[in-house]
Design an enzyme around this catalytic site. Structure first.
Site, PDB file in Angstrom:
ATOM      1  N   ASP A 235      -7.103   5.023  12.445  1.00 42.96           N
ATOM      2  CA  ASP A 235      -7.880   3.912  11.897  1.00 42.96           C
ATOM      3  C   ASP A 235      -8.981   3.450  12.842  1.00 42.96           C
ATOM      4  O   ASP A 235      -9.854   2.673  12.446  1.00 42.96           O
ATOM      5  CB  ASP A 235      -6.965   2.711  11.600  1.00 42.96           C
ATOM      6  CG  ASP A 235      -5.946   3.013  10.519  1.00 42.96           C
ATOM      7  OD1 ASP A 235      -6.318   3.680   9.540  1.00 42.96           O
ATOM      8  OD2 ASP A 235      -4.784   2.588  10.654  1.00 42.96           O
TER       9      ASP A 235
ATOM     10  N   ASP B 131      -5.359  -0.061   5.514  1.00 45.90           N
ATOM     11  CA  ASP B 131      -4.571   1.160   5.591  1.00 45.90           C
ATOM     12  C   ASP B 131      -3.221   0.865   4.943  1.00 45.90           C
ATOM     13  O   ASP B 131      -2.859  -0.292   4.739  1.00 45.90           O
ATOM     14  CB  ASP B 131      -4.411   1.548   7.066  1.00 45.90           C
ATOM     15  CG  ASP B 131      -3.540   2.777   7.236  1.00 45.90           C
ATOM     16  OD1 ASP B 131      -3.731   3.739   6.487  1.00 45.90           O
ATOM     17  OD2 ASP B 131      -2.656   2.749   8.113  1.00 45.90           O
TER      18      ASP B 131
ATOM     19  N   ASP C 299      -3.682   0.031  11.832  1.00 41.45           N
ATOM     20  CA  ASP C 299      -2.838  -0.045  13.021  1.00 41.45           C
ATOM     21  C   ASP C 299      -2.726   1.259  13.783  1.00 41.45           C
ATOM     22  O   ASP C 299      -2.104   1.308  14.837  1.00 41.45           O
ATOM     23  CB  ASP C 299      -1.430  -0.504  12.636  1.00 41.45           C
ATOM     24  CG  ASP C 299      -0.635   0.595  11.945  1.00 41.45           C
ATOM     25  OD1 ASP C 299      -1.256   1.409  11.223  1.00 41.45           O
ATOM     26  OD2 ASP C 299       0.590   0.645  12.116  1.00 41.45           O
TER      27      ASP C 299
END
Length: 795
Positions: free
Chosen positions: A684, A481, A680
């Protein structure tokens, strides 16, 4: 203390359990989904699946099989209230004990494993725990047995040189010396031998107990009624006795257990080191202005705590007064202290610098960051690696095969060996039983896992279980990410742009009012900027968050839509007048969100999230390790590509929804790639769960960490390279241990049986076999302990 469990659940992923974990039930139907421990064998049972149950004293107990149920009904008290060693100090109340080789076995107090006979150990060691009581007990038994064994050996080997002693007298003296060694010093081994037969779980104690008892009982009979034995059994004027073999086997086994227990105790050193980080006391402030020092266990959420210069922060919390720099190296590994002032979060056990702080506790006890780290490490240490399944299957059949080989060796030497053939037959059968060590097979991977997880935790890498350690080394693609993973995750407001008919300040004020209910980092930056400008925020109603796309709601009577271009396209809202400016901002790495008021385009806001200083090095290390790096970001495509281009990322995907990230992972997996996902945020979590290995940033959300198999405490992508290297080193260590255990037994058993005698005339005595057996387990544990000293260069 009872050794059956009423409240504790077995370790997760218990591979040998019948079903799940423990609780007996009171009269009535068991609760759906609840699981219990069979009080007879210690295995976990699903009461919904197992029909075997019995009531005793108003409590319903469930069993894994009819055989266990029958044993329980024959003598319930034997299984419900077995006595604990009187001199064994108990761990704190509520501390569960488990077997290092069979984590599905859980008890409330010290006991032995019904499967392998090993002593159970606390799941999480306490700082005030004394020396292992089994280690203390075995040391005492060894010190007593040593002189008796030495005297027995001296009489057996050189007694004929003592002219004042007849052969018969020497035999009786050996009996007197060896009996306390076998029946007292070796009593724990004989108990485990009996338990292995009673539960039909053949293990190393089956072999050792059979060998010791064969040598001892044969010698006792030869001493008491020597006339029963034919002349072939006579040597040096008496029937040959082997008290020295039985005594020596016991003493050498005790020595091996001492060395192994001492080595195993070091595997918990990492957890103890983590526990020692927390301060013992905290200074609590009262409403009347008074202060007092209280034990850390008495700190509660909401307490105000004073942290003086040079003291450790007692609990996770938020600074409400003062300024200082805090050394967070215990958590992040970074030596540079971090500035803290009002509103900043602090973590318990970090070290305060020269300033004074007042902190409001937000997480204490088991909810604290440090406690969660300790729990993750302990949980991972007690899980089974897939590689261990091979050893588990092999150990059971191996013991049965060894008993068969011993029987064959006995008959072969007795029928075809040189005189005294039956004496030689007995010695070789005992040697075969003693030298075989299934314990080495059983310890091969658990010891590596326990040491590696502790060492990894000190490096800021937390593995959820042993399977994650074994699988991570196979990863060839890392999907990351952007926000909070590649970047700092603390975006800074950059600009607000309004379309004709709207004011930039009004665009910011409305967007901030709507975002006040959002947890997204971009929202925090927008809200913070509005407050910095002194804009008043209006309450938002009908708030709705579309995870990964944006938010919607009603403010000041207007229907607002705030989010990504994908959300605007979905709602058929166009921003043609802002395309060029938005593209420019994205090319510089800024994230752009659009605001629509009552279905009409109103403006946009740009927020920049700086790349972490460590990210370029992390990407370089991943590339150097041969991994492909893919970015999957919820930001616009242009923004994502700008960041990806700057960092040299192999493949970039923008405007990714949580479902889109999962689809990307599936696509990569369909191409035959082993994929790790690093993220995080809450958005996600689905991708972290879908990946072959999910890697959560320790600075992220609890949801992300609970969905991942690996957590990087530092929130630093460099930890991925470290984690993969740790995985490879640990698996290599496991294979070394398994290879040694298999090779040792493959060579040792035939040699003990006398396979070399026809070619070299060499035979192996039971004493030498006992020494080799003990050293095999010690060597496996010692090889695993090498991981404690592995540094980044070794990984």
């Amino acid at each position: 203390m009872n050794t059956h469990s009423h409240t504790h659940e077995a370790a997760p992923n218990a591979t040998g359990s019948c079903c799940h974990s423990p609780h007996p039930t009171h009269e009535g139907a068991p609760v759906a989904g609840e699981s219990i421990v069979d009080p007879v064998c210690g295995m976990t049972v699903d009461p919904q699946r197992s029909p075997h149950q019995a009531s005793h004293d108003g409590i319903t107990w469930h069993f894994c099989s009819a055989r266990c149920q029958e044993r329980f009904l024959a003598d319930p008290q034997r299984y419900l209230a077995p006595s604990a060693s009187a001199d064994a100090p108990m761990a704190p109340a509520g501390t569960p004990y488990t077997c290092p080789m069979h984590p599905e076995i859980v008890r409330d107090g010290p006991a032995t494993c019904p499967i392998c006979g090993m002593a159970l150990e606390p799941v999480v060691p306490g700082l005030d725990d004394g020396e292992n009581p089994e280690l203390v007990d075995f040391r005492r038994r060894f010190l007593v047995s040593l002189p008796l064994t030495a005297a027995t050996m001296l009489l057996a080997m050189a007694g004929h040189l003592l002219h004042g002693l007849s052969a018969s007298t020497r035999t009786w003296l050996e009996l007197a010396l060896a009996t306390p060694v076998v029946l007292w010093a070796g009593w724990p081994f004989l108990q485990r031998w009996a338990a292995s037969l009673a539960t039909r779980n053949p293990n190393m104690w089956t072999l050792i107990g059979t060998g010791v008892l064969a040598a001892y009982l044969y010698s006792v009979v030869a001493t008491l009624v020597p006339g029963w034995f034919p002349p072939a059994f006579h040597e040096h004027g008496r029937v040959g006795v082997y008290f020295e073999a039985a005594a020596t086997i016991v003493s050498l086994t005790l020595l091996g257990q001492l060395l192994e227990l001492k080595a195993r105790s070091r595997t918990s050193s990492a957890i103890r080191a983590l526990l020692e980080l927390a301060p013992a006391m905290a200074r609590r402030l009262h409403e009347d202005g008074s202060e007092e020092d209280v034990p850390l266990a008495q700190v509660r959420t909401g307490d105000r705590l004073r942290v003086r210069p040079g003291e450790k922060v007692p609990a996770d919390g938020v600074v409400i007064e003062g300024r200082s720099h805090v050394d967070e190296s215990m958590l992040t590994g970074e030596a540079m202290p971090v500035a803290k002032s009002t509103g900043d979060a602090v973590v318990g056990a970090t070290l305060n610098g020269n300033g004074a702080l007042v902190v409001r506790a937000t997480r204490v006890g088991e909810a604290s960051v440090l406690a969660r780290i300790v729990q993750l490490v302990a949980q991972a240490q007690r899980t089974r690696a897939p590689m261990q399944k091979l050893a588990d299957r092999a150990s059971f059949w191996f013991v049965l095969a060894v008993i068969g080989v011993a029987a064959i060796a006995f008959l072969a030497w007795g029928l075809f060996g040189p005189e005294p053939s039956w004496t030689r037959a007995l010695l070789h059968a005992i040697s075969v039983l003693i030298i075989a060590c299934p314990c080495a097979l059983g310890l091969a991977t658990p010891m590596s896992v326990m040491v590696a997880t502790g060492r990894a935790a000190q490096a800021g890498v937390l593995f959820r279980d042993a399977e994650a350690i074994e699988r991570l080394r196979q990863v060839d693609t890392v999907v990351v990410d952007k926000t909070g993973t590649l970047t700092q995750g603390r975006p800074e407001f950059r600009d607000a742009v309004a379309l004709p008919g709207y004011d930039a300040g009004r665009v910011l004020q409305l967007a901030a009012s709507l975002d006040a209910g959002s947890e997204h980092p971009l929202a925090h930056a927008i809200v913070a900027e509005a407050r910095r400008r002194g804009l008043s925020l209006s309450p938002a109603s009908e708030f709705e968050s579309g995870t990964g796309t944006g938010v919607r709601g009603r403010v000041d009577g207007h229907d607002l839509l705030l989010g990504s271009p994908a959300l605007m396209r979905l709602e058929a809202v166009d921003f043609p007048d802002l395309d060029a400016q938005a593209a420019f901002l994205r090319d510089e790495g800024a994230s752009v969100v659009f605001l629509a008021i009552d279905g009409r385009a109103a403006g946009m806001l740009a927020v920049s999230d700086p790349v972490k200083d460590s990210t370029p090095e992390a990407i370089a290390r991943l590339h150097a390790a041969g991994l492909r790096v893919v970015m999957a970001s919820g930001d616009g495509v242009a923004t994502a590509r700008a960041v990806g281009r700057k960092l040299g990322i192999d493949q970039v995907h923008g405007e990714m929804t949580p479902a889109g990230k999962v689809a990307l992972l599936r696509q990569l997996q369909d191409q035959g790639r082993r994929v790790a996902m690093a993220g995080d945020g809450i958005n996600d979590a689905p991708a972290l769960a879908a990946a072959d290995i999910g890697i959560a940033m320790g600075t992220g959300t609890d949801v992300a960490m609970s969905s991942a198999q690996v957590t990087l405490v530092k929130g630093d992508l460099r930890g991925i390279a470290d984690a993969i290297a740790i995985s490879a080193t640990t698996v290599r260590n496991m294979r070394q241990n398994l290879g040694f255990a298999f090779l040792y037994n493959a060579l040792g058993v035939p040699i003990a049986a006398g396979a070399l005698y026809p070619f070299t005339g060499m035979v192996m005595s039971p004493m030498l076999a006992a020494l080799a057996m003990s050293l095999s387990s010690v060597s496996v544990v010692g090889n695993a302990l090498r991981l404690r000293f592995s540094g980044r260069k070794a990984w």
